[in-house]
Write an enzyme that holds these catalytic residues in place. Sequence first.
Site, PDB file in Angstrom:
ATOM      1  N   SER A 188     -69.391  -5.813  28.513  1.00  0.00           N
ATOM      2  CA  SER A 188     -69.659  -4.468  28.220  1.00  0.00           C
ATOM      3  C   SER A 188     -71.259  -4.459  28.238  1.00  0.00           C
ATOM      4  O   SER A 188     -71.782  -5.270  28.243  1.00  0.00           O
ATOM      5  CB  SER A 188     -69.177  -4.240  26.476  1.00  0.00           C
ATOM      6  OG  SER A 188     -69.918  -2.850  26.273  1.00  0.00           O
TER       7      SER A 188
ATOM      8  N   TYR B 217     -68.026  -5.320  17.474  1.00  0.00           N
ATOM      9  CA  TYR B 217     -67.887  -4.976  18.962  1.00  0.00           C
ATOM     10  C   TYR B 217     -68.910  -5.825  19.683  1.00  0.00           C
ATOM     11  O   TYR B 217     -68.470  -6.621  20.682  1.00  0.00           O
ATOM     12  CB  TYR B 217     -67.718  -3.669  19.418  1.00  0.00           C
ATOM     13  CG  TYR B 217     -67.271  -3.473  20.559  1.00  0.00           C
ATOM     14  CD1 TYR B 217     -66.448  -3.562  21.393  1.00  0.00           C
ATOM     15  CD2 TYR B 217     -68.663  -3.021  21.454  1.00  0.00           C
ATOM     16  CE1 TYR B 217     -66.212  -3.501  22.775  1.00  0.00           C
ATOM     17  CE2 TYR B 217     -68.259  -2.814  22.928  1.00  0.00           C
ATOM     18  CZ  TYR B 217     -67.217  -2.791  23.763  1.00  0.00           C
ATOM     19  OH  TYR B 217     -66.987  -2.936  24.820  1.00  0.00           O
TER      20      TYR B 217
END
Length: 276
Positions: free
Chosen positions: A133, A146
């Site tokens: 990500s 996250y």
Amino acid sequence: MSQTVLITGASSGIGLATAKYFQQQGWQVVATMPNLEKATELDRLANVHRILLDVTQPATIDSALQSAIDRCGQIDLLINNAGFITWGFVEDATDEQIYHQFNVNFFGSIRVAQSMTSYFREKGCGQILVVTSGGARLGFPLMSFYNASKWAMEGFYESMLYELEPTHITLKLIEPGAINTPIYDKGRLVFIPPKPDQKAYQPFYKKVWPFILDGLTLKNPHPPEMVAKVLYQAATDGKNKFRYMVGMDVKSVAFLRWSLPFNWFKRFVKRITRAG
């Protein structure tokens, strides 16, 4: 003989788009997912095999690998994609919630990589692409768990890269920015709200949460097909390149993160997330 790709988290979003794109390019596709009960559009595509694989359940990983080999003859490429996002304040999260975030994103990714590495090593070659990500390059408010799971993935795979060099196994990371996928759907968000008695967080929450829902998820998101195309590029370009960023948003923010003094960058993040 066409090549075969095994994709984790292929029921929706980036995984689904990638399965369709590789199928269109003539590959055999093993689309894995933790639930096979619902029919998907993949069932109508030739040379696509839906197989059960839950990255939190090691037995399903070994079973999926064997089923894929039985159906396709061999596997040439792993796309380690499965993941989800937990949002919320650090203070309010339980051990179970934190572990589940890491169990899927980090430990689950490792479990699949270990099994596939053993297979590729015995086969004599193979490729592993890991979807991390843009959040692996910087921190955002309410995304601590996250971001941490993705940072851990990047550190793990960067170290693993050196181990794989003697084995003829290629390893690359794909870093998407904001992508329009079901991971952001309000019905699927894993959100830990601030407790009512924690008044210190309430003003911050009221300012930042609209950014999470509206700014990050709905403002000019990239389609998952963009990531699928970059994954295909990484798998076929033959380049000795480790990281592929997807989207001008993550490229721009990454540039600022590493070129600005941190206090300047911190002010930038606070401004765009409405935290300041």
